[in-house]
Write a protein that holds these residues in place. Structure first.
Motif, PDB file in Angstrom:
ATOM      1  N   PHE A  20       0.812  -1.209   0.000  1.00 58.45           N
ATOM      2  CA  PHE A  20       0.000   0.000   0.000  1.00 58.45           C
ATOM      3  C   PHE A  20       0.851   1.268   0.000  1.00 58.45           C
ATOM      4  O   PHE A  20       0.350   2.337  -0.349  1.00 58.45           O
ATOM      5  CB  PHE A  20      -0.956  -0.017   1.194  1.00 58.45           C
ATOM      6  CG  PHE A  20      -2.130  -0.935   0.988  1.00 58.45           C
ATOM      7  CD1 PHE A  20      -3.178  -0.564   0.175  1.00 58.45           C
ATOM      8  CD2 PHE A  20      -2.161  -2.186   1.585  1.00 58.45           C
ATOM      9  CE1 PHE A  20      -4.257  -1.406  -0.033  1.00 58.45           C
ATOM     10  CE2 PHE A  20      -3.232  -3.032   1.388  1.00 58.45           C
ATOM     11  CZ  PHE A  20      -4.282  -2.652   0.570  1.00 58.45           C
ATOM     12  N   ASN A  23       0.951   1.607  -3.562  1.00 53.97           N
ATOM     13  CA  ASN A  23      -0.350   1.784  -4.204  1.00 53.97           C
ATOM     14  C   ASN A  23      -1.294   2.525  -3.252  1.00 53.97           C
ATOM     15  O   ASN A  23      -2.293   1.972  -2.767  1.00 53.97           O
ATOM     16  CB  ASN A  23      -0.956   0.426  -4.587  1.00 53.97           C
ATOM     17  CG  ASN A  23      -0.059  -0.387  -5.505  1.00 53.97           C
ATOM     18  OD1 ASN A  23      -0.065  -0.224  -6.718  1.00 53.97           O
ATOM     19  ND2 ASN A  23       0.718  -1.275  -4.910  1.00 53.97           N
ATOM     20  N   LYS A  24      -0.986   3.779  -2.959  1.00 57.90           N
ATOM     21  CA  LYS A  24      -1.769   4.565  -2.000  1.00 57.90           C
ATOM     22  C   LYS A  24      -3.189   4.795  -2.473  1.00 57.90           C
ATOM     23  O   LYS A  24      -4.104   4.972  -1.656  1.00 57.90           O
ATOM     24  CB  LYS A  24      -1.086   5.910  -1.749  1.00 57.90           C
ATOM     25  CG  LYS A  24       0.278   5.791  -1.100  1.00 57.90           C
ATOM     26  CD  LYS A  24       0.887   7.164  -0.872  1.00 57.90           C
ATOM     27  CE  LYS A  24       2.273   7.050  -0.239  1.00 57.90           C
ATOM     28  NZ  LYS A  24       2.891   8.376  -0.008  1.00 57.90           N
ATOM     29  N   GLU A  25      -3.394   4.789  -3.764  1.00 58.27           N
ATOM     30  CA  GLU A  25      -4.728   5.054  -4.279  1.00 58.27           C
ATOM     31  C   GLU A  25      -5.708   3.907  -3.978  1.00 58.27           C
ATOM     32  O   GLU A  25      -6.920   4.057  -4.145  1.00 58.27           O
ATOM     33  CB  GLU A  25      -4.663   5.292  -5.794  1.00 58.27           C
ATOM     34  CG  GLU A  25      -4.331   4.074  -6.639  1.00 58.27           C
ATOM     35  CD  GLU A  25      -2.830   3.751  -6.661  1.00 58.27           C
ATOM     36  OE1 GLU A  25      -2.430   2.784  -7.342  1.00 58.27           O
ATOM     37  OE2 GLU A  25      -2.067   4.497  -6.015  1.00 58.27           O
ATOM     38  N   LEU A  26      -5.176   2.753  -3.524  1.00 56.64           N
ATOM     39  CA  LEU A  26      -6.026   1.594  -3.247  1.00 56.64           C
ATOM     40  C   LEU A  26      -6.438   1.489  -1.777  1.00 56.64           C
ATOM     41  O   LEU A  26      -7.104   0.529  -1.389  1.00 56.64           O
ATOM     42  CB  LEU A  26      -5.299   0.300  -3.655  1.00 56.64           C
ATOM     43  CG  LEU A  26      -4.900   0.173  -5.124  1.00 56.64           C
ATOM     44  CD1 LEU A  26      -4.133  -1.123  -5.351  1.00 56.64           C
ATOM     45  CD2 LEU A  26      -6.137   0.230  -6.022  1.00 56.64           C
ATOM     46  N   ASP A  28      -8.611   3.002  -0.016  1.00 59.07           N
ATOM     47  CA  ASP A  28     -10.051   3.054   0.262  1.00 59.07           C
ATOM     48  C   ASP A  28     -10.841   2.056  -0.579  1.00 59.07           C
ATOM     49  O   ASP A  28     -12.076   2.112  -0.614  1.00 59.07           O
ATOM     50  CB  ASP A  28     -10.588   4.461   0.018  1.00 59.07           C
ATOM     51  CG  ASP A  28     -10.367   4.919  -1.415  1.00 59.07           C
ATOM     52  OD1 ASP A  28      -9.542   4.291  -2.116  1.00 59.07           O
ATOM     53  OD2 ASP A  28     -11.010   5.903  -1.833  1.00 59.07           O
ATOM     54  N   LYS A  29     -10.140   1.140  -1.233  1.00 62.04           N
ATOM     55  CA  LYS A  29     -10.810   0.158  -2.082  1.00 62.04           C
ATOM     56  C   LYS A  29     -11.125  -1.115  -1.292  1.00 62.04           C
ATOM     57  O   LYS A  29     -10.470  -1.429  -0.298  1.00 62.04           O
ATOM     58  CB  LYS A  29      -9.938  -0.196  -3.298  1.00 62.04           C
ATOM     59  CG  LYS A  29      -9.540   1.006  -4.139  1.00 62.04           C
ATOM     60  CD  LYS A  29     -10.762   1.761  -4.663  1.00 62.04           C
ATOM     61  CE  LYS A  29     -10.327   2.965  -5.512  1.00 62.04           C
ATOM     62  NZ  LYS A  29     -11.482   3.755  -5.970  1.00 62.04           N
ATOM     63  N   THR A  37     -11.787  -2.949   3.788  1.00 56.55           N
ATOM     64  CA  THR A  37     -10.703  -2.179   3.194  1.00 56.55           C
ATOM     65  C   THR A  37      -9.368  -2.562   3.849  1.00 56.55           C
ATOM     66  O   THR A  37      -9.323  -3.417   4.742  1.00 56.55           O
ATOM     67  CB  THR A  37     -10.945  -0.676   3.374  1.00 56.55           C
ATOM     68  OG1 THR A  37     -10.912  -0.363   4.773  1.00 56.55           O
ATOM     69  CG2 THR A  37     -12.293  -0.270   2.792  1.00 56.55           C
ATOM     70  N   VAL A  58      -2.827   8.876   3.637  1.00 64.83           N
ATOM     71  CA  VAL A  58      -3.976   9.604   3.075  1.00 64.83           C
ATOM     72  C   VAL A  58      -3.739  11.087   3.325  1.00 64.83           C
ATOM     73  O   VAL A  58      -3.859  11.581   4.449  1.00 64.83           O
ATOM     74  CB  VAL A  58      -5.293   9.141   3.716  1.00 64.83           C
ATOM     75  CG1 VAL A  58      -6.475   9.828   3.049  1.00 64.83           C
ATOM     76  CG2 VAL A  58      -5.436   7.626   3.622  1.00 64.83           C
ATOM     77  N   ASP A  59      -3.401  11.824   2.274  1.00 67.09           N
ATOM     78  CA  ASP A  59      -3.018  13.235   2.420  1.00 67.09           C
ATOM     79  C   ASP A  59      -4.227  14.156   2.582  1.00 67.09           C
ATOM     80  O   ASP A  59      -4.161  15.170   3.270  1.00 67.09           O
ATOM     81  CB  ASP A  59      -2.197  13.678   1.194  1.00 67.09           C
ATOM     82  CG  ASP A  59      -0.921  12.851   1.063  1.00 67.09           C
ATOM     83  OD1 ASP A  59      -0.376  12.445   2.115  1.00 67.09           O
ATOM     84  OD2 ASP A  59      -0.473  12.613  -0.069  1.00 67.09           O
ATOM     85  N   ASP A  60      -5.318  13.830   1.947  1.00 73.79           N
ATOM     86  CA  ASP A  60      -6.494  14.701   1.955  1.00 73.79           C
ATOM     87  C   ASP A  60      -7.192  14.635   3.315  1.00 73.79           C
ATOM     88  O   ASP A  60      -7.593  13.547   3.764  1.00 73.79           O
ATOM     89  CB  ASP A  60      -7.454  14.254   0.852  1.00 73.79           C
ATOM     90  CG  ASP A  60      -8.666  15.177   0.749  1.00 73.79           C
ATOM     91  OD1 ASP A  60      -8.627  16.266   1.352  1.00 73.79           O
ATOM     92  OD2 ASP A  60      -9.644  14.786   0.079  1.00 73.79           O
ATOM     93  N   GLY A  63     -10.449  13.183   2.890  1.00 79.61           N
ATOM     94  CA  GLY A  63     -10.305  11.780   2.488  1.00 79.61           C
ATOM     95  C   GLY A  63     -10.098  10.854   3.669  1.00 79.61           C
ATOM     96  O   GLY A  63     -10.674   9.754   3.723  1.00 79.61           O
TER      97      GLY A  63
END
Length: 681
Positions: A20, A23-26, A28-29, A37, A58-60, A63
């Motif tokens: 992860f 693959n940080k974009e995953l 919340d998948k 998750t 998670v930077d946001d 988010g």
């Protein structure tokens, strides 16, 4: 997400975190079919640092608030999963984001509920995570009151008790006792009533073998250390699942999945000064528990019993349910009523109404008496002695409950308190005396139908002796029968099975006894070693020949005696009350004679072998010969041992009869000088 799923199932958390990071974009998948998750799975890793790192990925700000509120198909958020594991540090990492300005537009994490209506705080209590609960209350200053219930009105204390996390339940009760003690679930049961329906969590209703019964109690310890060991000889004090410690997080996750906890992983349970013998004793049992799973399970079981007893003590002290009692109406003895067609139809309607009517709500005392939980009964009576005369809505008291459900230990307690005659002198709403409730066959505890029927007859006779004499001729409303008539009617099926069982047993054993008698009779005319010219045995003056002669005669006499006993059973009419003592006594005598005849037969056989091969001077060979000869006898004894144990009641009844014919002044001399106080429970 196939790779992440496989890494999580293999507990390869280093690779899981690395995946992860790349693959940080995953984050919340969904990983699996249950909509879990990465944060749901990472909660079970036992690695707070990795969890914190994943949160920081998670930077946001919006988010991260969204990710922490993602729910799986059971409605559990990542905080629910952390509560499942009981990780305090992970909880702090998550709740740190709950204080951000961005979180104000979202529902607070601690108040989010899953499909069952459980908040993370409730879930921590339901899974016995006492340390996490203490952290919520003592460190984070969270008020537990909004978390007391879930959707089905099951309280947080009820759930902890049902899941048998009694350490957690004790903490909740000591902290919020005034608010939780009297709460009821959907069935209207308080926590004490719930405990009264869980007999397996108490020592009095836990069946154990001989070895476990020997090592379980601490009463056999030396007097000087008795008080120190009385409550915790084998167990840590108030030890519970939250006190388990693991050196490796992965190992803890594996144990969590398998449901196993090693006793060597327990934290040290004792604080304070204890004797050197105490530490030696504790260390010895701890070492044995590491090697033998049976001792570890017994240790855990005794821990559960002690915690449950402490929980009962706290709840019983505040219990006031016994004060709401019904009035036991005085009813005269009924001599029965003549039936006509109209009255019969009316009675059938009333019976149907009674069957469909709701059962009355019993107090914890009556429920505990139904299930034979002596610990609850004793504690409630000790705190509230007047509760022993509590009457339910159907006008039944604690004696009715004990008799109806065959709870002998509860009955003995009432007998010790001199309350049986007082409680037995009542007739309930249905016109039944307490003796009428002996008619319901609950299933016996003895091997064999004959011994089960004997047990029922003993129970009927025991209650009949304590009942006012004129109550024995009382006819009830429902069946218009006396207690004895109802008992015979309800036990007809058991009587039929008992007849078949005892006759088949007697027939089989008599055939064996005749065979033994035939063998030993023939052996009496086949002298070992032969005879001389004068017709005298060659080994007439040999000691072993004397053993052979005596054993052969005794075996013949015993086998014929057993044949007589079994024939008397076969020719008996086998009426119901014959099973009270007559038939079981004959069966026991027949078994004893048969066993004795087989043992003496094998001894005479061994003597014959030793004479013929002249090995009497070789002690080792003689020992082996006798051992081989007694091998089948030992097998027979082991197979029939349960029957001998079950028929010990016959011996007790014989001793009671001897006691009755013994002069009173001799019995007074044999009594103990100091008697226990009647109400000192």
């Amino acid at each position: 997400m196939k790779k992440a799923y496989i890494l999580a199932k293999r507990y390869e958390w280093e690779e899981f975190g690395k995946f992860f990071r790349e693959n940080k974009e995953l984050l919340d998948k969904e990983i699996d079919l249950h909509k879990s998750t990465a944060f749901h799975y990472a909660a079970h890793s036992g690695r707070p640092s990795m969890y914190k790192e994943m949160l920081e990925m998670v930077d946001d700000p919006i988010g991260i608030q969204h990710v922490l509120r993602l729910q799986d198909d059971m409605g559990n958020t990542p905080l629910h999963e952390v509560a499942f594991v009981g990780e305090v540090e992970m909880t702090d990492h998550i709740l740190k984001y709950n204080d951000d300005d961005e979180s104000e537009q979202f529902e607070p994490l601690l108040f989010m509920k899953n499909n069952l209506g459980e908040t993370p705080v409730y879930r921590a209590a339901a899974l016995g995570k006492t340390k996490l609960l203490q952290h919520f209350v003592c460190v984070l200053n969270i008020d537990l009151s909004p978390h007391f219930h879930r959707n089905d009105s099951m309280s947080i204390l009820h759930t902890a008790v049902i899941d048998q996390f009694f350490g957690t339940a004790l903490w909740l009760l000591k902290t919020y006792g005034d608010q939780l003690a009297d709460l009821e679930d959907d069935n209207g049961l308080t926590t004490l009533q719930l405990l009264a329906t869980m007999p397996s969590t108490f020592r009095s209703q836990t069946q154990m073998g001989a070895f476990k019964n020997f090592i379980y109690p601490s009463k056999s310890l030396p007097t000087s250390i008795h008080l120190e060991f009385q409550q915790q000889a084998l167990l840590p004090k108030y030890q519970d699942y939250q006190f388990y410690q693991d050196e490796e997080p992965i190992k803890r996750r594996e144990d969590l999945e398998s449901g196993e906890k090693g006793i060597n992983q327990w934290s040290h349970p004792y604080q304070g000064n204890h004797s050197a013998f105490f530490w030696l004793w504790y260390s010895m049992w701890k070492a044995m528990a590491k090697e033998w799973k049976g001792i570890e399970k017994l240790w855990r079981k005794k821990e559960m019993h002690k915690l449950a007893e402490e929980l009962v003590r706290l709840l019983a002290e505040k219990d006031k349910s016994w004060q709401q009692t019904s009035i036991a109406t005085d009813r005269t003895v009924s001599m029965g009523k003549k039936k006509d067609q109209a009255s019969e139809k009316q009675e059938e309607k009333s019976k149907d109404q009674q069957k469909h009517a709701e059962k009355p709500a019993y107090t914890p005392l009556l429920m505990a008496a139904c299930n034979g939980i002596l610990e609850i009964v004793e504690v409630i009576i000790r705190f509230h002695p007047q509760s022993i005369e509590h009457v339910s809505d159907d006008e039944q008291n604690i004696l009715y409950m004990a008799v109806k459900h065959r709870q002998l230990e509860v009955y003995r307690l009432l007998k010790k308190l001199k309350m049986v005659r007082r409680l037995a002198g009542k007739i309930d709403k249905l016109g039944n005396t307490v003796l009428h409730y002996t008619a319901e066959f609950q299933g016996g505890h003895q091997p064999g139908y004959a011994l089960q029927l004997q047990e029922e007859l003993h129970w009927f006779e025991r209650i009949e002796k304590r009942l006012p004499y004129h109550y024995t001729i009382h006819y009830n409303k429902e069946d218009n029968k006396t207690a004895k008539q109802l008992f015979q009617e309800k036990h007809n099926d058991l009587l039929r099975e008992a007849r078949n069982w005892i006759k088949e047993t007697a027939q089989s054993c008599s055939a064996v006894a005749v065979l033994v008698a035939t063998v030993v009779f023939a052996a009496a005319y086949t002298v070992p070693g032969g005879t001389d010219d004068n017709g005298l045995p060659r080994f007439l003056h040999h000691p072993i020949f004397l053993v052979f002669t005596i054993m052969d005669v005794v075996s013949l006499a015993s086998s014929l005696a057993s044949v007589v006993m079994f024939l008397s059973i076969l020719t008996s009419p086998c009426e119901m009350w014959d099973f009270r003592s007559s038939l079981p006594r004959k069966l026991m005598a027949g078994f004893a004679c048969l066993f004795f005849s087989m043992a003496t037969t094998m001894m005479s056989f061994s003597a014959t072998v030793l004479i013929n091969i002249k090995l009497e001077k070789n002690k080792w060979t003689s020992t082996l010969t006798y051992s081989a000869a007694f091998f089948p006898v030992s097998i027979f004894a082991m197979m029939q041992f349960p029957l001998y144990v079950a028929m010990r009641g016959c011996l007790r009844s014989t001793l009671k009869r001897l006691k009755k014919i013994t002069p009173r002044y001799i019995r007074n001399l044999l009594k103990r000088s100091k008697r226990k106080k009647i109400w000192d429970i």
